[in-house]
Structure formats: structure tokens, C-alpha cells
Design a protein around this motif. Sequence first.
Motif, short mmCIF file in Angstrom:
data_model
loop_
_atom_site.label_atom_id
_atom_site.label_comp_id
_atom_site.label_asym_id
_atom_site.label_seq_id
_atom_site.Cartn_x
_atom_site.Cartn_y
_atom_site.Cartn_z
N PHE A 120 0.74 -1.29 0.02
CA PHE A 120 0.11 0.10 0.15
C PHE A 120 0.75 1.29 -0.01
O PHE A 120 0.62 2.26 -0.75
N LEU A 121 1.86 1.24 0.86
CA LEU A 121 2.87 2.47 0.89
C LEU A 121 3.56 2.54 -0.46
O LEU A 121 3.55 3.67 -0.92
N LEU A 122 3.97 1.41 -0.88
CA LEU A 122 4.79 1.46 -2.08
C LEU A 122 3.83 2.02 -3.28
O LEU A 122 4.43 3.09 -4.30
N LYS A 123 2.69 1.60 -3.43
CA LYS A 123 1.71 1.94 -4.48
C LYS A 123 1.61 3.53 -4.26
O LYS A 123 1.28 4.22 -5.21
N ALA A 124 1.36 4.22 -3.05
CA ALA A 124 1.19 5.49 -2.80
C ALA A 124 2.21 6.26 -3.35
O ALA A 124 2.19 7.26 -4.05
N GLY A 168 3.35 12.88 6.49
CA GLY A 168 1.94 13.11 6.78
C GLY A 168 0.98 12.54 5.72
O GLY A 168 -0.11 12.21 5.97
N ILE A 169 1.51 12.69 4.46
CA ILE A 169 0.46 12.34 3.27
C ILE A 169 0.37 11.08 3.25
O ILE A 169 -0.94 10.37 3.09
N ILE A 170 1.41 10.16 3.48
CA ILE A 170 1.38 8.85 3.40
C ILE A 170 0.38 8.13 4.63
O ILE A 170 -0.46 7.35 4.39
N LYS A 171 0.61 8.88 6.03
CA LYS A 171 -0.30 8.43 6.96
C LYS A 171 -1.62 8.75 6.59
O LYS A 171 -2.56 7.85 6.95
N ASN A 172 -2.28 10.02 6.10
CA ASN A 172 -3.21 10.21 5.74
C ASN A 172 -4.09 9.13 4.77
O ASN A 172 -5.23 8.97 4.75
N GLU A 173 -3.14 8.79 3.75
CA GLU A 173 -3.72 7.74 2.83
C GLU A 173 -3.97 6.62 3.55
O GLU A 173 -5.10 6.00 3.21
N PHE A 174 -3.35 6.10 4.47
CA PHE A 174 -3.58 4.75 5.43
C PHE A 174 -4.77 5.19 5.96
O PHE A 174 -5.97 4.13 5.78
N ILE A 175 -5.10 6.28 6.51
CA ILE A 175 -6.18 6.53 7.29
C ILE A 175 -7.43 6.80 6.53
O ILE A 175 -8.40 6.09 6.56
N ARG A 176 -7.35 7.20 5.37
CA ARG A 176 -8.30 7.52 4.15
C ARG A 176 -8.88 6.14 3.78
O ARG A 176 -10.22 5.86 3.50
N LYS A 177 -7.90 4.90 3.53
CA LYS A 177 -8.42 3.83 3.29
C LYS A 177 -8.96 2.79 4.26
O LYS A 177 -9.14 1.58 4.05
N GLY A 178 -8.87 3.43 5.58
CA GLY A 178 -9.48 2.76 6.83
C GLY A 178 -8.30 1.72 7.28
O GLY A 178 -9.07 0.76 8.07
N LYS A 179 -7.20 2.05 7.14
CA LYS A 179 -6.09 1.06 7.48
C LYS A 179 -5.80 1.76 8.83
O LYS A 179 -5.00 2.64 8.73
N LYS A 180 -5.83 1.11 10.00
CA LYS A 180 -5.05 1.47 11.11
C LYS A 180 -3.55 1.34 11.04
O LYS A 180 -3.17 0.11 10.72
N ILE A 193 13.37 3.29 -1.63
CA ILE A 193 12.95 4.63 -1.64
C ILE A 193 13.80 5.57 -0.85
O ILE A 193 15.07 5.02 -0.25
N GLU A 194 13.92 6.77 -0.98
CA GLU A 194 14.62 7.60 -0.37
C GLU A 194 13.89 9.03 0.11
O GLU A 194 12.95 9.38 -0.56
N LYS A 195 14.54 9.98 1.02
CA LYS A 195 13.85 10.82 1.50
C LYS A 195 14.57 12.01 0.85
O LYS A 195 15.64 12.31 0.71
N GLU A 196 13.70 12.95 0.02
CA GLU A 196 14.28 14.17 -0.55
C GLU A 196 13.70 15.51 0.27
O GLU A 196 12.40 15.60 -0.09
N ARG A 197 14.45 16.39 0.70
CA ARG A 197 13.62 17.15 1.74
C ARG A 197 12.76 16.53 2.67
O ARG A 197 13.17 15.79 3.49
N ALA A 223 7.05 -2.03 -11.80
CA ALA A 223 6.70 -3.25 -11.13
C ALA A 223 5.64 -3.30 -10.30
O ALA A 223 4.86 -4.03 -10.09
N ILE A 224 5.76 -2.07 -9.30
CA ILE A 224 4.49 -1.96 -8.55
C ILE A 224 3.28 -1.61 -9.16
O ILE A 224 2.18 -2.07 -8.49
N GLU A 225 3.22 -0.81 -9.92
CA GLU A 225 1.87 -0.44 -10.83
C GLU A 225 1.29 -1.83 -11.56
O GLU A 225 0.08 -1.55 -11.81
#
Length: 103
Positions: free
Chosen positions: A39-43, A52-64, A83-87, A100-102
Motif C-alpha cells: 500500500f505504501l509503495l503504491k502510494a 503526513g500524506i502517507i499516513k493520511n492515505e492509510f487513514i483514508r483507506k481505513g487502514k489502522k 525509497i529515499e527521502k528528499e527534503r 513493477a509496483i503498478e
Amino acid sequence: QNINHKNALIKVIEEGKKLAKEELNKFLDNRKAKANYIFLLKALAKNKCSWGIIKNEFIRKGKKISDRQLLLYIRELVDYGFIEKERNEYKILDPLYIRAIEE
């Protein structure tokens, strides 16, 4: 000759996507929360996202998911080079992983 070059490029991309998928599957096979990683990788395959956006995606989909769990997933994906963090945003490093994920 242009057609041969195009076909060769398509073949290389398909082979790369296959290898990326195998690598992702090897990583995911050892994870209890495989569905959350996917789910995270697809986002992230759609767009680079802040924590925060990733966290909200989980919440929006009802995933605790706890903040601690999400941080663990993100850290593992960073540590394994997916993955990497940029800013303040995370993104998938290799476009072949995105393909591959798509799929």
C-alpha cells in the motif's frame, strides 16, 4: 533500424521490471505486514509524498497504522534502497520499481 532499437529498449525495460519485481517480492516475502508495504509503495508510485500524506492515505483507506509502524516501514524501505527521502518527501528511487509496483 529504429524499430530494432525500439524493440531492444522495450525488452530491456521489461527485463528490468521483472528483476525489480523479483527483488521487491524477496523483500516482501519476509514481512508480516506485506499488504501495508505494498500500500505504501503504491502510494509512492503515484507521487512523492511526505510522511503526513502517507499516513493520511492509510487513514483514508481505513487502514489502522501507528506512527511507529509507519516509521518502521519507511525506514526499512529506505535502508533496502527502494525509497529515499528528499527534503521532506519520500520517493521511489528506480522507475523500474514504479513499473513493477503498478503492475
